[in-house]
Enzyme design. Structure first.
Site, PDB file in Angstrom:
ATOM      1  N   GLY A 181      -3.233  -0.394  -2.706  1.00  0.00           N
ATOM      2  CA  GLY A 181      -3.806   0.904  -3.019  1.00  0.00           C
ATOM      3  C   GLY A 181      -3.253   1.975  -2.095  1.00  0.00           C
ATOM      4  CB  ALA A 190      -0.914   0.005   1.225  1.00  0.00           C
ATOM      5  CB  SER A 191       1.215   4.167   0.923  1.00  0.00           C
ATOM      6  OG  SER A 191       1.565   5.535   0.911  1.00  0.00           O
ATOM      7  N   GLY A 192       3.453   3.646  -0.589  1.00  0.00           N
ATOM      8  CA  GLY A 192       4.728   3.481  -1.281  1.00  0.00           C
ATOM      9  C   GLY A 192       4.929   2.082  -1.823  1.00  0.00           C
TER      10      GLY A 192
END
Length: 657
Positions: free
Chosen positions: A471, A449-451
Site C-alpha cells: 500500500g 509499498a509506495s513505488g
C-alpha cells in the site's frame, strides 16, 4: 524380456522388475569419480549407451508383454555381468527419479543417503548481490526455496539440516521459508535446525523444523514485537537545517521522521495495527509448531530471560546440544559410515537441475520470472549502476520479455519500499503494455509499498504474503532550507535568476509563499495521479481508493480484505494464477525461466560523467596517506586513518568503503 547390454545388466520389463542395469550409467548406483576418469571418446560412448538404455526402458514400458528385445550392438556393448539381488520396479515415480539422479555426472552427483546442509541468515535477499565471482554462491530466497523443493523429491536426500544465523529479513520471507519447510516435512524426511543466537525471527524459522537444537549458553531473546520510530526534527534544528516537506496522505509517515519530534496519532494507529498482526501470526505459528495453546505462547513471550535448558524442559526446543553433537546425532541417519556425516552443501546442490523432479512439463509452457528488489530510481548510481531498481534497466527487461514469443506469462517478484515517482510511473506503463499481450502476475515479498505497489498494481493479478507490507499510496516531496546552517558556519551564497519560480529549489533560503503553494500543488497532482491509477488498476472508484490510500501501509492480509491484492501466498500461488490466465491446462507443468535484468551499457562518456566523485574520493585517500607518511611513527604497523567513507589500515590490505 528386454535385454540391456550397456555394462552387463539385464532388465526384465514384462514382469515389471529390473534385475541389474548396473553399468557405468546404471540406476541405483551413483558413478564414482574414478569410473569417470576416461577419455572424451569414452565419455561420448558412455553417453550413447545411457541414451540407448533410456530408449530401451521406454520401449519396455510401452510393450510390457514379456517379449524379448535386443539393443543393437552398435549402441550398447555386449556383457554378461551378473547382478543378483538388485531388484527395483523401474516404472514407479521413485525409481524413475533414482535413474535420473544416478545418471548425473560426478561433478554434480553425491552419495545417496545424504543430508542437505544450508546456512540461512542476514537478509535472505531476493536477488544475488551481483557483480562479483561470489554472487553465484549467495543464499538467496529463490535458491534456498528451490533447494528445499528439489530435496523433498530427491531420493538421495534423507533430510534437511539448517544452521540459522541472525536474520534481518522481514516476516514475508520468513513465512515463505516456513511454508517450504512444512511442505518438505510431508515427504517424511527429517528436518533439523541449529542456532547459537536467536531472537523472534530466528526462533520462528527454526520452529518450522521438527527438531531444534542450540548450545547450553545460547543467547535467546523471545520478548515480543516492537516497532521503533525515530524523529530527526530536533537534531536538524540544532544544526540549523529546516526540512520543508510536502506530504500528501495523513498516514505517509516518511515525512514525520523529518518534520516531527514525536509520533502522530495516524502513525501510531498504523504501527499498532502492524504490531498486532505480526504478534498474532507469531503466536499462532509457534502454537501450531509445538502443540501449545495461544495463552502458553503469550506467557512464554512475557516471561524470561530464557535459558536453553528452560525451553527444553518446557517443550519449546528439542534438546541442548553443541554443533558437533548435533552432527553426531545425524550421522547414523545418513547413508555413510556411522562416524561420518554424509552430506551435500548448499552450493553443490544448486547444480542439481530442478527439471529432474518435474513431470509432465512441456517446454512450450514457459513463464518468465522477473525479480526486482531495492529502492526505485530512474538510473543506476555510479559507473556500473547501483543496487536497487533502475527504471531504465527494468523497462529494457520488460521489452525483451515482450518480444520473446516463447514466453506465455510473466511473474513479477517485487521487494521494494518505493522511490522515484516518475521511475515508478514509467515502469507501470511498460508493465501495462506487456499485460495487453501476456498475463502478468505480481508476487510481493517482504515489502511492496509506495513505488513497489505502483509497479505491482499494473499487473493483472497481485499475490502477497500475509505479512507483506504494501500500500502506502501517498507522496512525499520537499527540500532542506540550509540558510541558518550557512550562517552558522560562515558560508555565503548568492544567486542570479530570471523567472518567478527559478529559485524554487535553492537550499540557501526557504520557500516564499507562492513557491510553497507551487510545490504543494505539484505534490498534490502526483498523489492524485497515483491514487487514480490505483483505482483504475484495481477496478475501484476514486472515492473508494481514497479510503485505502492516504499513504497508509497495510499487511498483505489487510490489503487482501480491501481488494488491494488478489491472493495470499508466494511464487507457487502466483505460478498457478499465471497458468490459469495463460490458459495452460492445470495438469501440465511449466518451465519457470529466470530473466536477467538488461543492464544499460556504460560508454566512455558515461564513465567521464561519473568519474568526478570517484576522483574526489581518491584524492582524499591520497592526502590521508601523505599525511600518514609524514607523521611521526607512521612506519610502525597498525596505524589507522579514518575519513568519511574510507578506513585505511597499514599492512592489512583492508579497505572498507
Amino acid at each position: 524380456m528386454v535385454q540391456c547390454k550397456c555394462g552387463g545388466a539385464a532388465a526384465r520389463v514384462g514382469s515389471r522388475r529390473v534385475v541389474g542395469l548396473m553399468g557405468r550409467h546404471g540406476a541405483g548406483i551413483v558413478p564414482s569419480t574414478a569410473s569417470w576418469r576416461m577419455s572424451r571418446r569414452t565419455l561420448a560412448r558412455c553417453d550413447r549407451r545411457r541414451k540407448a538404455c533410456e530408449r530401451l526402458l521406454a520401449q519396455g514400458s510401452a510393450e510390457g508383454n514379456g517379449e524379448t528385445t535386443d539393443v543393437a550392438e552398435s549402441e550398447v556393448a555386449s556383457s554378461s555381468t551378473s547382478t543378483e539381488g538388485f531388484q527395483v520396479d523401474p516404472f514407479t515415480e521413485e525409481t524413475v527419479l533414482a535413474f535420473k539422479t544416478a545418471l548425473m555426472p560426478p561433478w554434480k552427483s553425491f552419495k545417496t543417503g545424504s543430508v542437505l546442509c544450508m546456512e540461512i541468515g542476514d537478509a535472505v535477499a531476493e536477488t544475488a548481490s551481483g557483480g562479483t565471482i561470489f554472487s553465484s554462491k549467495d543464499a538467496t530466497l529463490p535458491r534456498v526455496t528451490e533447494n528445499i523443493r528439489k530435496a523433498a523429491q530427491d531420493p538421495r536426500i534423507v533430510g534437511l539440516y539448517f544452521k540459522i544465523s541472525p536474520l534481518s529479513c522481514g516476516y514475508g520471507k520468513l513465512l515463505e521459508l516456513r511454508r517450504h519447510i512444512e511442505t518438505f516435512r510431508k515427504s517424511g524426511k527429517f528436518t533439523v535446525a541449529y542456532f547459537e543466537l536467536a531472537g523472534m525471527k530466528e526462533y520462528l524459522l527454526a520452529s518450522a523444523c521438527e527438531e531444534v537444537y542450540a548450545p547450553p549458553v545460547s543467547y535467546l531473546q523471545l520478548n515480543g514485537v516492537a516497532i521503533e520510530n525515530q524523529f530527526l526534527r530536533g537534531v536538524l534544528e540544532k544544526i540549523g537545517v529546516e526540512p520543508q516537506i510536502e506530504r500528501i496522505g495523513k498516514f505517509k509517515s516518511a515525512g514525520d521522521q523529518l518534520i516531527r519530534k514525536d509520533m502522530s496519532e495516524a502513525q501510531r494507529s498504523v504501527s499498532e495495527s502492524l504490531v498486532n498482526s505480526i504478534y498474532d501470526m507469531y503466536v499462532q505459528s509457534i502454537s501450531k509448531d509445538w502443540g501449545k495453546t495461544g495463552e502458553e505462547v503469550e506467557a512464554l513471550l512475557d516471561s524470561g530471560p530464557h535459558t536453553v535448558q528452560d525451553l527444553v524442559e518446557q517443550g519449546w526446543m528439542t534438546s541442548s546440544k553443541y554443533m558437533n553433537e548435533v552432527e553426531d546425532l545425524l550421522k547414523p541417519r545418513t547413508g555413510g559410515p556411522r562416524n561420518v556425516l554424509q552430506s551435500v552443501g548448499f552450493s553443490k546442490y544448486l547444480k542439481t537441475p530442478a527439471s529432474l523432479f518435474t513431470s509432465n512439463v512441456k517446454p512450450q509452457n514457459k513463464i518468465a520470472v522477473i525479480r526486482s528488489s531495492g529502492a526505485i530510481s530512474r538510473e543506476g548510481s555510479g559507473i556500473g549502476g547501483g543496487d536497487g531498481i533502475s527504471s531504465a534497466s527494468f523497462i529494457k527487461t520488460i521489452q525483451s520479455v515482450h518480444k520473446d514469443k516463447s514466453i506465455k506469462a510473466v511473474i513479477l517478484r517485487v521487494d521494494s519500499p518505493g522511490g522515484d515517482a516518475l521511475a515508478s510511473d514509467l515502469m507501470w506503463n511498460e508493465i501495462r503494455v506487456l499485460s495487453k499481450d501476456k498475463p502478468v502476475v505480481a508476487s510481493m515479498v517482504d515489502v511492496a509499498a509506495s513505488g513497489g505497489y505502483y509497479m505491482s498494481m499494473a499487473c493483472d493479478k497481485i499475490v502477497a504474503e500475509s505479512l507483506t507490507l504494501t500500500g502506502s499510496i501517498g507522496v512525499i516531496s520537499g527540500k532542506f532550507n540550509l540558510e541558518k546552517l550557512y550562517a552558522n558556519i560562515g558560508l555565503g551564497s548568492e544567486s542570479v535568476s530570471k523567472g518567478k519560480y527559478a529559485e524554487l529549489n535553492l537550499s540557501s533560503r526557504g520557500f516564499k509563499d507562492y513557491e510553497e503553494k507551487y510545490f504543494k500543488d505539484g505534490a498534490q497532482n502526483s498523489y492524485e495521479a497515483f491514487r487514480d491509477k490505483a483505482a483504475f488498476s484495481r477496478g475501484k472508484s476514486k472515492e473508494d481508493m481514497e479510503e485505502y490510500a492516504q499513504g497508509r501501509v497495510w499487511t498483505g492480509s489487510q490489503a487482501h480484505e480491501r481488494g488491494l491484492v488478489d491472493a495470499i501466498g508466494g511464487i507457487e500461488v502466483a505460478t498457478e494464477i499465471a497458468k490459469e490466465l495463460a490458459s495452460i491446462p492445470e495438469d501440465e507443468g511449466v518451465v519457470l525461466s529466470e530473466v536477467k535484468t538488461v543492464k544499460k551499457r556504460t560508454t566512455p562518456l558515461d564513465a567521464l560523467r561519473n568519474s568526478s566523485h570517484a576522483l574526489a574520493k581518491a584524492s582524499k585517500v591520497w592526502a590521508a596517506l601523505v599525511k600518514l607518511s609524514e607523521a611521526e611513527g607512521s612506519t610502525l604497523p597498525g596505524y589507522e586513518a579514518k575519513m568519511p567513507g574510507f578506513t585505511v589500515k597499514d599492512g592489512t590490505k583492508d579497505w572498507n568503503t
